[in-house]
Design a protein around this motif. Structure first.
Motif, PDB file in Angstrom:
ATOM      1  N   ASN A 286      -6.889  10.732  -8.835  1.00 43.76           N
ATOM      2  CA  ASN A 286      -5.487  11.073  -9.089  1.00 43.76           C
ATOM      3  C   ASN A 286      -4.712  10.997  -7.775  1.00 43.76           C
ATOM      4  OD1 ASN A 286      -3.361  12.027 -10.788  1.00 43.76           O
ATOM      5  ND2 ASN A 286      -3.592  14.061  -9.890  1.00 43.76           N
ATOM      6  N   THR A 287      -3.731  10.121  -7.717  1.00 41.63           N
ATOM      7  CA  THR A 287      -2.976   9.889  -6.482  1.00 41.63           C
ATOM      8  C   THR A 287      -1.543  10.416  -6.620  1.00 41.63           C
ATOM      9  OG1 THR A 287      -2.102   7.731  -7.169  1.00 41.63           O
ATOM     10  CG2 THR A 287      -4.284   7.751  -6.139  1.00 41.63           C
ATOM     11  N   PRO A 288      -0.851  10.611  -5.504  1.00 41.91           N
ATOM     12  CA  PRO A 288       0.569  10.979  -5.578  1.00 41.91           C
ATOM     13  C   PRO A 288       1.380   9.842  -6.201  1.00 41.91           C
ATOM     14  CG  PRO A 288      -0.333  11.426  -3.397  1.00 41.91           C
ATOM     15  CD  PRO A 288      -1.332  10.597  -4.119  1.00 41.91           C
ATOM     16  N   HIS A 289       2.186  10.186  -7.180  1.00 43.04           N
ATOM     17  CA  HIS A 289       2.887   9.201  -8.001  1.00 43.04           C
ATOM     18  C   HIS A 289       3.728   8.223  -7.172  1.00 43.04           C
ATOM     19  CE1 HIS A 289       5.138   8.384 -11.948  1.00 43.04           C
ATOM     20  NE2 HIS A 289       5.797   7.684 -11.048  1.00 43.04           N
ATOM     21  N   ALA A 290       4.683   8.744  -6.418  1.00 40.50           N
ATOM     22  CA  ALA A 290       5.598   7.872  -5.682  1.00 40.50           C
ATOM     23  C   ALA A 290       4.886   7.124  -4.563  1.00 40.50           C
ATOM     24  CB  ALA A 290       6.763   8.686  -5.109  1.00 40.50           C
ATOM     25  N   ALA A 291       3.874   7.757  -3.983  1.00 37.31           N
ATOM     26  CA  ALA A 291       3.215   7.163  -2.819  1.00 37.31           C
ATOM     27  C   ALA A 291       2.467   5.884  -3.186  1.00 37.31           C
ATOM     28  CB  ALA A 291       2.266   8.178  -2.183  1.00 37.31           C
TER      29      ALA A 291
ATOM     30  N   THR B  32      -9.198  16.525 -18.967  1.00 39.83           N
ATOM     31  CA  THR B  32     -10.424  17.203 -19.392  1.00 39.83           C
ATOM     32  C   THR B  32     -11.033  16.500 -20.596  1.00 39.83           C
ATOM     33  OG1 THR B  32      -9.597  19.325 -18.580  1.00 39.83           O
ATOM     34  CG2 THR B  32     -11.395  19.392 -20.169  1.00 39.83           C
ATOM     35  N   ASP B  33     -10.203  16.132 -21.552  1.00 37.62           N
ATOM     36  CA  ASP B  33     -10.718  15.420 -22.720  1.00 37.62           C
ATOM     37  C   ASP B  33     -11.350  14.087 -22.320  1.00 37.62           C
ATOM     38  OD1 ASP B  33      -9.800  17.470 -24.285  1.00 37.62           O
ATOM     39  OD2 ASP B  33      -8.075  16.380 -25.080  1.00 37.62           O
ATOM     40  N   ALA B  34     -10.699  13.368 -21.407  1.00 35.26           N
ATOM     41  CA  ALA B  34     -11.198  12.050 -21.012  1.00 35.26           C
ATOM     42  C   ALA B  34     -12.538  12.151 -20.305  1.00 35.26           C
ATOM     43  CB  ALA B  34     -10.179  11.358 -20.108  1.00 35.26           C
ATOM     44  N   ILE B  35     -12.669  13.091 -19.376  1.00 37.87           N
ATOM     45  CA  ILE B  35     -13.935  13.175 -18.626  1.00 37.87           C
ATOM     46  C   ILE B  35     -15.041  13.751 -19.512  1.00 37.87           C
ATOM     47  CG2 ILE B  35     -13.579  15.460 -17.579  1.00 37.87           C
ATOM     48  CD1 ILE B  35     -15.073  12.289 -15.910  1.00 37.87           C
ATOM     49  N   GLU B  36     -14.701  14.649 -20.424  1.00 37.71           N
ATOM     50  CA  GLU B  36     -15.710  15.173 -21.332  1.00 37.71           C
ATOM     51  C   GLU B  36     -16.227  14.072 -22.255  1.00 37.71           C
ATOM     52  OE1 GLU B  36     -17.197  18.545 -21.811  1.00 37.71           O
ATOM     53  OE2 GLU B  36     -16.677  18.148 -19.711  1.00 37.71           O
ATOM     54  N   GLN B  37     -15.331  13.212 -22.734  1.00 35.56           N
ATOM     55  CA  GLN B  37     -15.758  12.085 -23.561  1.00 35.56           C
ATOM     56  C   GLN B  37     -16.645  11.145 -22.763  1.00 35.56           C
ATOM     57  OE1 GLN B  37     -15.391  11.709 -26.757  1.00 35.56           O
ATOM     58  NE2 GLN B  37     -16.278   9.642 -26.936  1.00 35.56           N
ATOM     59  N   ALA B  38     -16.264  10.891 -21.495  1.00 34.13           N
ATOM     60  CA  ALA B  38     -17.062  10.002 -20.641  1.00 34.13           C
ATOM     61  C   ALA B  38     -18.453  10.582 -20.413  1.00 34.13           C
ATOM     62  CB  ALA B  38     -16.344   9.779 -19.317  1.00 34.13           C
ATOM     63  N   ARG B  39     -18.541  11.889 -20.183  1.00 38.31           N
ATOM     64  CA  ARG B  39     -19.843  12.527 -19.975  1.00 38.31           C
ATOM     65  C   ARG B  39     -20.690  12.485 -21.236  1.00 38.31           C
ATOM     66  NH1 ARG B  39     -16.767  17.419 -16.861  1.00 38.31           N
ATOM     67  NH2 ARG B  39     -16.915  16.592 -14.730  1.00 38.31           N
ATOM     68  N   TYR B  40     -20.057  12.709 -22.368  1.00 43.37           N
ATOM     69  CA  TYR B  40     -20.776  12.666 -23.651  1.00 43.37           C
ATOM     70  C   TYR B  40     -21.336  11.279 -23.915  1.00 43.37           C
ATOM     71  CZ  TYR B  40     -21.488  12.436 -28.682  1.00 43.37           C
ATOM     72  OH  TYR B  40     -22.031  12.223 -29.928  1.00 43.37           O
TER      73      TYR B  40
ATOM     74  N   ASP C  56      -0.428  11.624 -11.717  1.00 46.33           N
ATOM     75  CA  ASP C  56       0.132  12.608 -12.656  1.00 46.33           C
ATOM     76  C   ASP C  56      -0.831  12.997 -13.762  1.00 46.33           C
ATOM     77  OD1 ASP C  56       2.450  12.514 -11.201  1.00 46.33           O
ATOM     78  OD2 ASP C  56       3.562  11.280 -12.624  1.00 46.33           O
ATOM     79  N   LEU C  57      -2.135  13.084 -13.446  1.00 45.71           N
ATOM     80  CA  LEU C  57      -3.093  13.437 -14.484  1.00 45.71           C
ATOM     81  C   LEU C  57      -2.951  14.915 -14.854  1.00 45.71           C
ATOM     82  CD1 LEU C  57      -6.268  11.429 -13.445  1.00 45.71           C
ATOM     83  CD2 LEU C  57      -4.572  10.907 -15.210  1.00 45.71           C
ATOM     84  N   ARG C  58      -2.707  15.167 -16.149  1.00 48.36           N
ATOM     85  CA  ARG C  58      -2.536  16.525 -16.650  1.00 48.36           C
ATOM     86  C   ARG C  58      -3.879  17.109 -17.076  1.00 48.36           C
ATOM     87  NH1 ARG C  58       1.398  15.228 -21.364  1.00 48.36           N
ATOM     88  NH2 ARG C  58       0.012  13.403 -21.397  1.00 48.36           N
ATOM     89  N   HIS C  59      -3.943  18.428 -17.099  1.00 53.10           N
ATOM     90  CA  HIS C  59      -5.215  19.113 -17.324  1.00 53.10           C
ATOM     91  C   HIS C  59      -5.866  18.717 -18.651  1.00 53.10           C
ATOM     92  CE1 HIS C  59      -8.214  22.346 -17.226  1.00 53.10           C
ATOM     93  NE2 HIS C  59      -7.912  22.528 -18.495  1.00 53.10           N
ATOM     94  N   HIS C  60      -5.161  18.867 -19.762  1.00 56.84           N
ATOM     95  CA  HIS C  60      -5.811  18.685 -21.062  1.00 56.84           C
ATOM     96  C   HIS C  60      -6.217  17.239 -21.339  1.00 56.84           C
ATOM     97  CE1 HIS C  60      -5.384  22.843 -22.154  1.00 56.84           C
ATOM     98  NE2 HIS C  60      -4.093  22.815 -21.881  1.00 56.84           N
TER      99      HIS C  60
ATOM    100  N   GLY D 281      -0.581   7.851 -15.716  1.00 55.33           N
ATOM    101  CA  GLY D 281      -1.528   6.983 -16.403  1.00 55.33           C
ATOM    102  C   GLY D 281      -2.400   7.605 -17.460  1.00 55.33           C
ATOM    103  N   ASP D 282      -2.177   8.882 -17.840  1.00 55.54           N
ATOM    104  CA  ASP D 282      -3.115   9.453 -18.810  1.00 55.54           C
ATOM    105  C   ASP D 282      -2.875   8.962 -20.235  1.00 55.54           C
ATOM    106  OD1 ASP D 282      -0.933  11.012 -19.612  1.00 55.54           O
ATOM    107  OD2 ASP D 282      -1.641  12.812 -18.578  1.00 55.54           O
ATOM    108  N   SER D 283      -1.791   8.216 -20.468  1.00 59.91           N
ATOM    109  CA  SER D 283      -1.566   7.647 -21.801  1.00 59.91           C
ATOM    110  C   SER D 283      -2.443   6.431 -22.065  1.00 59.91           C
ATOM    111  CB  SER D 283      -0.092   7.256 -21.962  1.00 59.91           C
ATOM    112  OG  SER D 283       0.254   6.222 -21.053  1.00 59.91           O
ATOM    113  N   LEU D 284      -3.107   5.921 -21.027  1.00 57.10           N
ATOM    114  CA  LEU D 284      -3.915   4.708 -21.194  1.00 57.10           C
ATOM    115  C   LEU D 284      -5.417   4.972 -21.055  1.00 57.10           C
ATOM    116  CD1 LEU D 284      -1.781   2.001 -19.323  1.00 57.10           C
ATOM    117  CD2 LEU D 284      -1.919   2.471 -21.766  1.00 57.10           C
ATOM    118  N   PHE D 285      -5.844   6.210 -21.265  1.00 59.47           N
ATOM    119  CA  PHE D 285      -7.272   6.506 -21.182  1.00 59.47           C
ATOM    120  C   PHE D 285      -8.086   5.662 -22.164  1.00 59.47           C
ATOM    121  CE2 PHE D 285      -6.574  10.945 -19.278  1.00 59.47           C
ATOM    122  CZ  PHE D 285      -6.996  10.529 -18.025  1.00 59.47           C
ATOM    123  N   ASP D 286      -7.586   5.439 -23.363  1.00 62.03           N
ATOM    124  CA  ASP D 286      -8.338   4.655 -24.348  1.00 62.03           C
ATOM    125  C   ASP D 286      -8.532   3.220 -23.866  1.00 62.03           C
ATOM    126  OD1 ASP D 286      -8.544   6.813 -26.033  1.00 62.03           O
ATOM    127  OD2 ASP D 286      -6.885   6.204 -27.335  1.00 62.03           O
TER     128      ASP D 286
END
Length: 303
Positions: A252-257, A220-228, A213-217, A194-199
């Motif tokens: 962040n949950t297990p994808h298949a589960a 990190t960008d999404a939560i930093e924007q939210a904090r800002y 399946d949340l990836r690091h970069h 789901g990180d393609s739908l942050f906007d």
């Protein structure tokens, strides 16, 4: 008995292929349209072990969420596992039908089931699909409200419980990004990556986003924007939505589960719709086997 063509017609009425993302190719992957379908087995992933179990269970049709062919494949011979799976299925007269992103967006599909089991009310799609024939709001992901606000930590426990009790058990657990004591009320959920739908989630103004399946970069960008944005709101500058609370927090949950929660609905909806369409009854079975590839998650150093 109903034949495979009749059953596929029912499946693709419940989970229309037109709802699929452009890059996706769900639907019938293996099968003889004239074969009778007496038993349908549901599972999240068409792994070799799952296919063996479905065949042993006497399945005439295996319905999975994840595709056997996710990217382009140019051979199904004996060089790889996919060819062996196709051979097994045809040898034993078992079809394979995939409900992937089409099932994600359908009414009582993957996203809808997850939202219901998380207790969300006043739901609407995160990314709507216009379909006047649907009779319900359809689209990718769901947005809704908790009946009462909960601390983020308590809501995360609810997510974990729903995934493991109504989906599949997993070694991965659930990861949380945010203030565990902060109250959350509005929720977006998108089972799967789901990180393609942050906007879209940020534009919705929800308190927390549940996905996989949340990836690091990107995370990190999404939560930093939210904090800002929350800091700007605290200083009277109208960025984002709401008050000075950070939004959205992330779970962040297990994808298949989390996606496998859908089968609680499909096990009821599919045989009922087949009976209504054909007058025939089919047996159904759900293979709850954990198909996450991970067998251990370490969170502490060796004592």
């Amino acid at each position: 008995m109903a034949n495979l063509k009749q059953v596929i017609d029912v499946l693709e009425t419940l989970y229309p292929l037109r709802y699929a993302e452009q890059w996706d190719e769900p639907g019938l992957i293996v099968g003889d349209m004239s074969h009778e379908v007496r038993r349908i087995v549901f599972a999240t992933d068409p792994t070799s072990a799952i296919v063996d179990k479905a065949i042993d269970a006497g399945a005439d049709l295996l319905v999975t969420h994840h595709p056997l062919f996710f990217r382009s494949v140019h051979e199904v011979g004996g060089l790889g596992f996919r060819g062996d799976i196709v051979r097994k299925l045809y040898t034993h007269g078992c079809g394979l039908w995939v409900g992937h992103t089409n099932a994600d967006s359908a009414w009582r599909g993957v996203g809808h089931a997850a939202a219901d089991y998380l207790g969300l009310t006043d739901q609407r799609p995160l990314v709507p699909i216009e379909d006047d024939s649907a009779g319900h709001s359809v689209g990718l992901g769901r947005i809704g409200m908790l009946q009462e606000p909960l601390p983020l930590g308590d809501f995360a426990q609810r997510v974990f419980d729903a995934v493991t009790e109504h989906g599949m058990k997993t070694r991965l657990g659930v990861q949380v990004c945010g203030d565990l004591d902060a109250l959350v009320h509005t929720v977006a959920v998108l089972p799967g990556s789901g990180d393609s739908l942050f906007d879209e989630v940020r534009a919705a103004g929800v308190d927390v986003y549940v996905t996989s399946d949340l990836r690091h970069h990107p995370t990190t960008d999404a939560i930093e924007q939210a904090r800002y944005e929350a800091d700007m709101r605290a200083h009277g500058i109208g960025l984002g939505q709401g008050n000075a609370q950070v939004r959205p927090y992330l779970i962040n949950t297990p994808h298949a589960a989390i996606e496998s929660i859908w089968f609680n609905y499909a096990m009821e909806d599919v045989p009922k719709a087949i009976a209504q369409a054909t007058g025939e009854e089919v047996g159904v079975q759900w293979l709850h086997d954990t198909t996450d590839p991970w067998t251990l998650s370490m969170t502490s150093p060796r004592a």
